[in-house]
Scaffold this motif. Structure first.
Motif, PDB file in Angstrom:
ATOM      1  N   ASP A  60       0.829  -1.203   0.000  1.00  0.00           N
ATOM      2  CA  ASP A  60       0.000   0.000   0.000  1.00  0.00           C
ATOM      3  C   ASP A  60       0.867   1.258   0.000  1.00  0.00           C
ATOM      4  OD1 ASP A  60      -2.559  -1.367   0.238  1.00  0.00           O
ATOM      5  OD2 ASP A  60      -1.908  -1.863   2.276  1.00  0.00           O
ATOM      6  N   LYS A  61       2.019   1.169   0.667  1.00  0.00           N
ATOM      7  CA  LYS A  61       2.967   2.283   0.762  1.00  0.00           C
ATOM      8  C   LYS A  61       4.380   1.729   0.731  1.00  0.00           C
ATOM      9  CE  LYS A  61       0.118   5.269   3.641  1.00  0.00           C
ATOM     10  NZ  LYS A  61       0.030   6.052   4.854  1.00  0.00           N
ATOM     11  N   VAL A  62       5.328   2.599   0.371  1.00  0.00           N
ATOM     12  CA  VAL A  62       6.740   2.219   0.408  1.00  0.00           C
ATOM     13  C   VAL A  62       7.464   3.179   1.346  1.00  0.00           C
ATOM     14  CG1 VAL A  62       8.864   1.928  -0.910  1.00  0.00           C
ATOM     15  CG2 VAL A  62       6.676   1.251  -1.913  1.00  0.00           C
ATOM     16  N   ALA A  63       8.177   2.611   2.315  1.00  0.00           N
ATOM     17  CA  ALA A  63       8.954   3.393   3.273  1.00  0.00           C
ATOM     18  C   ALA A  63      10.427   3.317   2.885  1.00  0.00           C
ATOM     19  CB  ALA A  63       8.756   2.847   4.682  1.00  0.00           C
ATOM     20  N   PHE A  64      11.025   4.478   2.682  1.00  0.00           N
ATOM     21  CA  PHE A  64      12.434   4.540   2.295  1.00  0.00           C
ATOM     22  C   PHE A  64      13.297   4.873   3.503  1.00  0.00           C
ATOM     23  CE2 PHE A  64      10.465   4.740  -1.793  1.00  0.00           C
ATOM     24  CZ  PHE A  64      11.377   4.123  -2.635  1.00  0.00           C
ATOM     25  N   ILE A  65      14.220   3.955   3.811  1.00  0.00           N
ATOM     26  CA  ILE A  65      15.193   4.165   4.888  1.00  0.00           C
ATOM     27  C   ILE A  65      16.102   5.315   4.458  1.00  0.00           C
ATOM     28  CG2 ILE A  65      17.126   3.131   6.150  1.00  0.00           C
ATOM     29  CD1 ILE A  65      15.791   0.402   5.721  1.00  0.00           C
ATOM     30  N   GLN A  66      16.617   6.039   5.413  1.00  0.00           N
ATOM     31  CA  GLN A  66      17.410   7.239   5.155  1.00  0.00           C
ATOM     32  C   GLN A  66      18.535   7.027   4.140  1.00  0.00           C
ATOM     33  OE1 GLN A  66      19.110   8.921   8.707  1.00  0.00           O
ATOM     34  NE2 GLN A  66      18.868  10.979   7.913  1.00  0.00           N
ATOM     35  N   ASP A  67      19.130   5.847   4.087  1.00  0.00           N
ATOM     36  CA  ASP A  67      20.278   5.603   3.197  1.00  0.00           C
ATOM     37  C   ASP A  67      19.883   5.195   1.777  1.00  0.00           C
ATOM     38  OD1 ASP A  67      19.365   2.998   3.541  1.00  0.00           O
ATOM     39  OD2 ASP A  67      21.233   2.236   4.377  1.00  0.00           O
ATOM     40  N   ALA A  74      17.593   0.845  -4.657  1.00  0.00           N
ATOM     41  CA  ALA A  74      16.554   1.630  -3.989  1.00  0.00           C
ATOM     42  C   ALA A  74      16.232   2.897  -4.781  1.00  0.00           C
ATOM     43  CB  ALA A  74      16.984   1.972  -2.565  1.00  0.00           C
ATOM     44  N   THR A  75      17.225   3.444  -5.476  1.00  0.00           N
ATOM     45  CA  THR A  75      16.983   4.604  -6.325  1.00  0.00           C
ATOM     46  C   THR A  75      16.037   4.234  -7.473  1.00  0.00           C
ATOM     47  OG1 THR A  75      19.149   5.503  -5.747  1.00  0.00           O
ATOM     48  CG2 THR A  75      18.106   6.386  -7.719  1.00  0.00           C
ATOM     49  N   VAL A  76      16.237   3.061  -8.052  1.00  0.00           N
ATOM     50  CA  VAL A  76      15.335   2.572  -9.097  1.00  0.00           C
ATOM     51  C   VAL A  76      13.939   2.353  -8.510  1.00  0.00           C
ATOM     52  CG1 VAL A  76      14.850   0.631 -10.653  1.00  0.00           C
ATOM     53  CG2 VAL A  76      17.161   1.571 -10.509  1.00  0.00           C
ATOM     54  N   GLU A  77      13.871   1.764  -7.316  1.00  0.00           N
ATOM     55  CA  GLU A  77      12.583   1.551  -6.663  1.00  0.00           C
ATOM     56  C   GLU A  77      11.859   2.876  -6.430  1.00  0.00           C
ATOM     57  OE1 GLU A  77      13.550  -2.477  -4.087  1.00  0.00           O
ATOM     58  OE2 GLU A  77      14.017  -0.529  -3.205  1.00  0.00           O
ATOM     59  N   HIS A  78      12.596   3.890  -6.030  1.00  0.00           N
ATOM     60  CA  HIS A  78      12.012   5.207  -5.796  1.00  0.00           C
ATOM     61  C   HIS A  78      11.416   5.771  -7.089  1.00  0.00           C
ATOM     62  CE1 HIS A  78      12.007   9.601  -5.037  1.00  0.00           C
ATOM     63  NE2 HIS A  78      11.586   9.195  -3.840  1.00  0.00           N
ATOM     64  N   ARG A  82       7.425   6.599  -7.843  1.00  0.00           N
ATOM     65  CA  ARG A  82       6.960   7.907  -8.327  1.00  0.00           C
ATOM     66  C   ARG A  82       6.226   7.747  -9.650  1.00  0.00           C
ATOM     67  NH1 ARG A  82       9.339  12.993  -6.339  1.00  0.00           N
ATOM     68  NH2 ARG A  82       8.558  13.573  -8.362  1.00  0.00           N
ATOM     69  N   TYR A  83       6.736   6.897 -10.511  1.00  0.00           N
ATOM     70  CA  TYR A  83       6.126   6.694 -11.824  1.00  0.00           C
ATOM     71  C   TYR A  83       4.723   6.104 -11.725  1.00  0.00           C
ATOM     72  CZ  TYR A  83       5.575   5.332 -16.698  1.00  0.00           C
ATOM     73  OH  TYR A  83       5.096   5.192 -17.977  1.00  0.00           O
ATOM     74  N   ILE A  84       4.541   5.124 -10.826  1.00  0.00           N
ATOM     75  CA  ILE A  84       3.230   4.464 -10.718  1.00  0.00           C
ATOM     76  C   ILE A  84       2.313   5.137  -9.687  1.00  0.00           C
ATOM     77  CG2 ILE A  84       4.149   2.239 -11.492  1.00  0.00           C
ATOM     78  CD1 ILE A  84       3.922   1.267  -8.545  1.00  0.00           C
ATOM     79  N   GLY A  85       2.818   6.155  -8.998  1.00  0.00           N
ATOM     80  CA  GLY A  85       1.999   6.870  -8.032  1.00  0.00           C
ATOM     81  C   GLY A  85       1.824   6.168  -6.697  1.00  0.00           C
ATOM     82  N   LYS A  86       2.781   5.313  -6.358  1.00  0.00           N
ATOM     83  CA  LYS A  86       2.724   4.591  -5.068  1.00  0.00           C
ATOM     84  C   LYS A  86       3.034   5.575  -3.937  1.00  0.00           C
ATOM     85  CE  LYS A  86       2.409   0.671  -4.810  1.00  0.00           C
ATOM     86  NZ  LYS A  86       1.281  -0.256  -4.572  1.00  0.00           N
ATOM     87  N   PRO A  87       2.229   5.607  -2.886  1.00  0.00           N
ATOM     88  CA  PRO A  87       2.524   6.485  -1.745  1.00  0.00           C
ATOM     89  C   PRO A  87       3.883   6.144  -1.121  1.00  0.00           C
ATOM     90  CG  PRO A  87       0.261   5.724  -1.638  1.00  0.00           C
ATOM     91  CD  PRO A  87       0.942   4.923  -2.729  1.00  0.00           C
ATOM     92  N   ILE A  88       4.639   7.191  -0.782  1.00  0.00           N
ATOM     93  CA  ILE A  88       5.999   7.048  -0.255  1.00  0.00           C
ATOM     94  C   ILE A  88       6.065   7.669   1.130  1.00  0.00           C
ATOM     95  CG2 ILE A  88       8.391   7.821  -0.552  1.00  0.00           C
ATOM     96  CD1 ILE A  88       7.904   7.768  -3.589  1.00  0.00           C
TER      97      ILE A  88
END
Length: 91
Positions: A60-67, A74-78, A82-88
């Protein structure tokens, strides 16, 4: 709520403990999805990304650790989120 945790794995020998600590920050009712449980070897980068994209799609959401910015994966995942509109969530 299903939450995927994204962050640096490659080059971080303590990544499993880090992902576990982050997972404990969420409510006990949340379902945590994390790439830290995947095999450490035997797969290509493309294999890992295909699996991670499927995990992200299920979350439902993606949580990005500080690193996360220190991780090419993880940059690709980000970018994908953003591209698919997944809440971050930024931790």
């Amino acid at each position: 709520m299903k939450i995927y945790i994204a962050g640096k794995i490659t080059g971080d020998k303590n990544y499993k403990a880090k992902f576990t600590r982050v997972a404990h920050k969420f409510r006990t009712t949340d379902t945590i999805i994390t790439p830290s449980v995947l095999p450490e070897r035997g797969m290509s980068k493309a294999d890992y990304m295909r699996i991670c994209f499927a995990m992200i799609d299920s979350a439902d959401k993606v949580a990005f650790i500080q690193d996360w910015r220190d991780s090419p994966g993880a940059t690709v995942e980000h970018g994908y989120c953003r591209y698919i509109g997944k809440p971050i969530i930024y931790l």
